[in-house]
Design a protein around this motif. Structure first.
Motif, mmCIF file in Angstrom:
data_model
loop_
_atom_site.group_PDB
_atom_site.id
_atom_site.type_symbol
_atom_site.label_atom_id
_atom_site.label_comp_id
_atom_site.label_asym_id
_atom_site.label_seq_id
_atom_site.Cartn_x
_atom_site.Cartn_y
_atom_site.Cartn_z
ATOM 1 N N ASP A 48 0.780 -1.145 0.014
ATOM 2 C CA ASP A 48 -0.008 -0.013 0.079
ATOM 3 C C ASP A 48 1.067 1.245 0.109
ATOM 4 O O ASP A 48 0.450 2.029 -0.734
ATOM 5 N N ASP A 49 2.099 1.262 0.545
ATOM 6 C CA ASP A 49 2.906 2.506 0.782
ATOM 7 C C ASP A 49 3.423 2.512 -0.766
ATOM 8 O O ASP A 49 3.471 3.730 -1.068
ATOM 9 N N VAL A 50 3.805 1.780 -1.465
ATOM 10 C CA VAL A 50 4.220 1.625 -2.740
ATOM 11 C C VAL A 50 3.219 2.506 -3.687
ATOM 12 O O VAL A 50 3.346 3.176 -4.401
ATOM 13 N N GLN A 55 1.074 6.969 -6.607
ATOM 14 C CA GLN A 55 0.051 7.937 -6.776
ATOM 15 C C GLN A 55 0.352 9.438 -6.771
ATOM 16 O O GLN A 55 0.138 10.323 -7.328
ATOM 17 N N ALA A 56 1.269 9.492 -5.454
ATOM 18 C CA ALA A 56 1.843 10.828 -5.473
ATOM 19 C C ALA A 56 2.827 11.444 -6.399
ATOM 20 O O ALA A 56 2.698 12.544 -6.749
ATOM 21 N N LEU A 57 3.435 10.447 -6.960
ATOM 22 C CA LEU A 57 4.556 10.884 -8.251
ATOM 23 C C LEU A 57 3.598 11.142 -9.443
ATOM 24 O O LEU A 57 4.084 12.007 -10.108
ATOM 25 N N ALA A 58 2.779 10.551 -9.623
ATOM 26 C CA ALA A 58 1.776 10.761 -10.814
ATOM 27 C C ALA A 58 0.986 12.133 -10.546
ATOM 28 O O ALA A 58 1.033 12.881 -11.677
ATOM 29 N N ALA A 59 0.553 12.442 -9.626
ATOM 30 C CA ALA A 59 -0.055 13.667 -9.203
ATOM 31 C C ALA A 59 1.273 14.914 -9.233
ATOM 32 O O ALA A 59 0.752 15.909 -10.233
#
Length: 86
Positions: A48-50, A55-59
């Motif tokens: 889940d952390d990965v 998701q954060a990198l994509a954003a």
């Protein structure tokens, strides 16, 4: 503030926006390279952390182009105002 001082400030702002764009482009390029390496290492992970990091990198990546446009528009509008001042 005199018109000459305003013009000097606008020229400085234009140069700062251009320099900011160059620095941002380099940082974005470095981040994209690091993201590609992380993707290669973490591909297929179900942690889940990965997933959250992906998701954060994509954003963050999605904000790169709008940020570039903000730098460019800042310089463009400041330059247009400078031209109107004569």
């Amino acid at each position: 503030m005199s018109v000459g001082e305003v013009k000097a400030s606008l020229r400085a702002a234009i140069e700062a926006a251009r320099q900011g764009r160059r620095v941002f482009d380099q940082a974005a390029s470095d981040a994209e390279a690091a993201t590609r390496m992380a993707d290669a290492v973490l591909r297929g992970s179900r942690n889940d952390d990965v997933k959250a990091v992906h998701q954060a990198l994509a954003a963050a990546s999605a904000e790169a182009e709008p940020t570039r446009r903000r730098f460019d528009n800042t310089a463009k509008h400041a330059h247009a105002y400078l031209n109107r001042l004569g």
